[in-house]
Design a protein around this motif. Structure first.
Motif, short mmCIF file in Angstrom:
data_model
loop_
_atom_site.label_atom_id
_atom_site.label_comp_id
_atom_site.label_asym_id
_atom_site.label_seq_id
_atom_site.Cartn_x
_atom_site.Cartn_y
_atom_site.Cartn_z
N GLU A 184 -33.06 5.54 14.21
CA GLU A 184 -33.47 4.50 13.27
C GLU A 184 -34.76 3.84 13.74
O GLU A 184 -34.90 3.53 14.93
N PHE A 238 -30.65 -9.68 8.63
CA PHE A 238 -30.00 -8.62 7.87
C PHE A 238 -28.77 -8.08 8.59
O PHE A 238 -28.84 -7.64 9.75
N ASN A 239 -27.66 -8.10 7.89
CA ASN A 239 -26.41 -7.55 8.41
C ASN A 239 -26.44 -6.03 8.23
O ASN A 239 -26.61 -5.52 7.12
N LYS A 240 -26.23 -5.29 9.31
CA LYS A 240 -26.33 -3.83 9.27
C LYS A 240 -24.95 -3.16 9.14
O LYS A 240 -24.78 -2.01 9.54
N LYS A 241 -24.00 -3.86 8.57
CA LYS A 241 -22.65 -3.33 8.42
C LYS A 241 -22.65 -1.99 7.68
O LYS A 241 -21.99 -1.04 8.11
N GLU A 242 -23.37 -1.91 6.59
CA GLU A 242 -23.38 -0.68 5.79
C GLU A 242 -23.93 0.50 6.60
O GLU A 242 -23.42 1.61 6.49
N ARG A 243 -24.93 0.23 7.40
CA ARG A 243 -25.51 1.32 8.21
C ARG A 243 -24.52 1.80 9.24
O ARG A 243 -24.40 3.01 9.49
N ILE A 292 -31.96 3.07 18.18
CA ILE A 292 -32.89 2.18 17.46
C ILE A 292 -34.25 2.16 18.17
O ILE A 292 -34.33 1.89 19.37
N TRP A 315 -36.70 0.38 13.19
CA TRP A 315 -36.58 -0.96 12.63
C TRP A 315 -37.82 -1.78 12.97
O TRP A 315 -38.54 -1.47 13.92
N HIS A 336 -30.11 -7.37 12.30
CA HIS A 336 -31.52 -7.14 12.58
C HIS A 336 -32.26 -8.27 11.88
O HIS A 336 -32.47 -8.24 10.66
N VAL A 375 -32.66 -8.07 17.43
CA VAL A 375 -31.39 -7.40 17.19
C VAL A 375 -30.31 -8.13 17.97
O VAL A 375 -30.48 -8.42 19.16
N LYS A 393 -20.19 -7.29 14.29
CA LYS A 393 -21.33 -7.40 13.38
C LYS A 393 -22.62 -7.12 14.14
O LYS A 393 -22.78 -7.53 15.29
#
Length: 263
Positions: free
Chosen positions: A146, A167-172, A203, A148, A164, A154, A161
């Motif tokens: 990734e 931004f919550n990176k839960k979906e990633r 990352i 970023w 970044h 970060v 949880k």
């Protein structure tokens, strides 16, 4: 995963029939048709021209030095942009940086597949790509690379949880875990025994204030630690296990870019 890199085709070399004899020599035309030879001809020609100009203006020693430096610089540039995956051959491809790190593990018994597609699951869902599937003595890993924004920090919260900046990176993380779970089921079905696959995210860009952090069951680390992440882990697979799992992965997880030989 870098979605901005263009997907390019790469042609495989034709297989020679068992009874076909290799040619005894190559004609000049065949040699000039070789991309590597053509690259060296251009490289040397540019260096000679630049060296001659510099020799006329500044002297012979400076001209020779300049010509040598041009050849070296072009060799280094080409090495940095090479990749077994044609879609990663652009200088901005983060996946290529991880690929080069993982290549150094091959002498330690690791096998790596790059850019493997995740077939559809029982619900018909599939848009996954495992950037690097690593199979070795310490287990099986699905590593996604990734890039970023380096300006945003970060951080984690209770190992559940990952943020970044705001931004919550839960979906990633959930996506990485889903890809690894699918690979585990598919490969395990091929070999006839359970094959755990550890999801991981490498990352690049921002500073990561830890070596390896497991967040939502996904290992998160700085991209330049990809090789170190695997190196000192305990051995849990035999060489036979590694070969069997690797063969099953090759057969069951197709290349994301079918014309690539990304092994």
């Amino acid at each position: 995963m870098e979605q901005d890199d263009a997907e390019q085709d790469a042609r495989g070399q034709p297989q020679r029939e068992p009874d076909e004899q290799p040619p005894e020599g190559r004609t000049y035309g065949e040699m000039l048709g070789d991309p590597q030879i053509r690259r060296w001809i251009v490289r040397v020609a540019v260096a000679v021209v630049a060296g001659l100009i510099a020799a006329v203006v500044f002297g012979g020693r400076i001209g020779i030095t300049l010509a040598i430096l041009i050849v070296i610089a072009d060799v280094v540039r080409k090495a940095r942009t090479s990749s077994s995956v044609s879609a990663w051959q652009k200088s901005s491809a983060i996946e290529r940086r991880t690929e080069k790190q993982l290549k150094g593990l091959e002498r330690n018994g690791y096998r790596v597949l790059h850019a493997r597609a995740v077939p559809m699951d029982d619900e018909g869902v599939s848009d996954g790509r495992i950037d690097h599937l690593v199979i070795g003595p310490s287990g099986v890993y699905a590593i996604d690379s990734e890039k970023w924004d380096k300006r945003l920090p970060v951080r984690t919260l209770s190992h559940r949880k990952l943020f970044h900046g705001p931004f919550n990176k839960k979906e990633r993380l959930d996506e990485a875990r889903w890809e690894a779970d699918q690979a585990s089921k598919i490969i395990g079905g091929q070999v006839g025994f359970e094959v755990p696959v550890q999801p991981s995210v490498a990352i690049y860009g921002p500073s990561i204030p830890w070596k390896v952090m497991r967040v939502r069951d996904v290992d998160v680390f700085s991209g330049n630690r990809a090789r170190g992440y695997l190196r000192r882990r305990p051995r849990i697979l035999t060489d036979t296990d590694v070969d069997q799992i690797y063969t099953a992965a090759v057969e069951s997880l197709p290349p994301k870019y079918p014309s690539d030989t990304s092994v």
